[in-house]
Design an enzyme around this catalytic site. Structure first.
Site, short mmCIF file in Angstrom:
data_model
loop_
_atom_site.label_atom_id
_atom_site.label_comp_id
_atom_site.label_asym_id
_atom_site.label_seq_id
_atom_site.Cartn_x
_atom_site.Cartn_y
_atom_site.Cartn_z
N HIS A 103 -2.01 -3.04 -6.41
CA HIS A 103 -0.59 -3.06 -6.03
C HIS A 103 0.30 -3.07 -7.28
CE1 HIS A 103 -2.00 -5.38 -2.22
NE2 HIS A 103 -1.74 -4.14 -1.86
N SER A 150 -6.79 -5.83 -0.64
CA SER A 150 -6.56 -7.26 -0.39
C SER A 150 -7.69 -7.83 0.47
CB SER A 150 -5.23 -7.47 0.33
OG SER A 150 -4.16 -7.09 -0.48
N LYS A 188 -0.17 -10.48 13.47
CA LYS A 188 -1.32 -10.53 12.57
C LYS A 188 -1.48 -11.91 11.95
CE LYS A 188 -2.26 -6.04 10.39
NZ LYS A 188 -2.21 -5.43 9.06
N ARG A 231 -5.68 5.62 -2.00
CA ARG A 231 -6.96 5.39 -2.67
C ARG A 231 -7.96 6.49 -2.36
NH1 ARG A 231 -6.82 -0.58 -0.54
NH2 ARG A 231 -5.54 0.61 0.88
P1 ADP Z 1 -0.86 -2.34 4.27
O1 ADP Z 1 -1.24 -3.57 5.02
O2 ADP Z 1 0.44 -1.71 4.70
O3 ADP Z 1 -1.97 -1.34 4.05
P2 ADP Z 1 -1.35 -3.33 1.65
O4 ADP Z 1 -0.73 -4.59 1.17
O5 ADP Z 1 -2.80 -3.34 1.90
O6 ADP Z 1 -0.49 -2.88 2.86
O7 ADP Z 1 -1.01 -2.15 0.65
C1 ADP Z 1 0.30 -1.75 0.38
C2 ADP Z 1 0.27 -0.38 -0.27
O8 ADP Z 1 -0.48 -0.44 -1.47
C3 ADP Z 1 -0.37 0.71 0.57
O9 ADP Z 1 0.30 1.92 0.31
C4 ADP Z 1 -1.77 0.78 0.01
O10 ADP Z 1 -2.34 2.06 0.19
C5 ADP Z 1 -1.50 0.51 -1.45
N1 ADP Z 1 -2.67 -0.03 -2.13
C6 ADP Z 1 -3.46 -1.05 -1.74
N2 ADP Z 1 -4.45 -1.27 -2.64
C7 ADP Z 1 -4.30 -0.34 -3.62
C8 ADP Z 1 -5.02 -0.01 -4.80
N3 ADP Z 1 -6.14 -0.67 -5.14
N4 ADP Z 1 -4.56 1.00 -5.58
C9 ADP Z 1 -3.46 1.68 -5.20
N5 ADP Z 1 -2.74 1.45 -4.08
C10 ADP Z 1 -3.15 0.45 -3.30
#
Ligand code: ADP
Length: 162
Positions: free
Chosen positions: A17, A128, A41, A90
């Site tokens: 992130h 996450s 959630k 990703r």
């Molecule tokens: P969501 O629950 O909406 O998927 P996340 O918190 O998991 O939200 O992720 C927010 C954003 O960050 C999304 O666009 C996700 O694809 C991106 N993201 C998550 N992990 C990574 C990573 N390792 N590298 C790049 N982008 C990421």
């Protein structure tokens, strides 16, 4: 002035992130890193805690503001007068859902564009949920989350008796 939103759960914020936040903040004038609250959630951290973590790790990026919002992203974009959504991609499996979301958001708020930033190679398999799973079993998450966040995740699981 190009204002963008980087939405997500950030439960917890990871180095993946943070990488997207750094790269997007160099492209746009203002970046709203936005915790989207989904009341149905279950999360590890409350929205307020996640906001604190994000503020802590982005404190040196002057054009980033951390917010949280309970509602539809398109409505938040209208309120914030933002015309761009930033998402990290990703792998191809992310794509289908992200593409759908982009089309829905644009139909709810015409003119709202979505920009995808390719994940850095070293963060391709970082999520996450992987962090939560590894931390639950007491594994090493030091390369996955910012150093300030690591002890907070560990403490949360210790509190829960893990
Ligand atoms: P969501 O629950 O909406 O998927 P996340 O918190 O998991 O939200 O992720 C927010 C954003 O960050 C999304 O666009 C996700 O694809 C991106 N993201 C998550 N992990 C990574 C990573 N390792 N590298 C790049 N982008 C990421």
């Amino acid at each position: 002035m190009l204002k963008a939103i980087y939405p997500g759960s950030f439960d917890p914020v990871t180095n993946g992130h943070l990488d997207i936040i750094h790269r997007a903040s160099r492209i746009v004038d203002k970046l709203y890193v936005t915790i989207l609250e989904n009341p149905t959630k279950q999360y590890l951290f409350t929205p307020e805690q996640r906001k604190q973590h994000l503020q802590m790790v982005t404190k040196d990026i002057t054009n980033v503001e951390v917010c949280s919002y309970c509602g539809m992203l398109a409505d938040f974009a209208k309120e914030a007068d933002a015309s761009l959504i930033v998402r990290g991609l990703r792998e191809m499996s992310d794509f289908e859902e992200e593409f759908q979301r982009a089309l829905i958001n644009r139909s709810l708020y015409p003119g709202l564009e979505t920009m995808f930033i390719a994940a850095s190679a070293k963060h391709l398999f970082l999520s996450s949920s992987a962090v939560r799973e590894i931390a639950f079993f007491g594994g090493d998450i030091s390369s996955m989350v910012p150093p300030e966040v690591e002890p907070l995740v560990k403490k949360e699981y210790t509190k829960r008796g893990r």
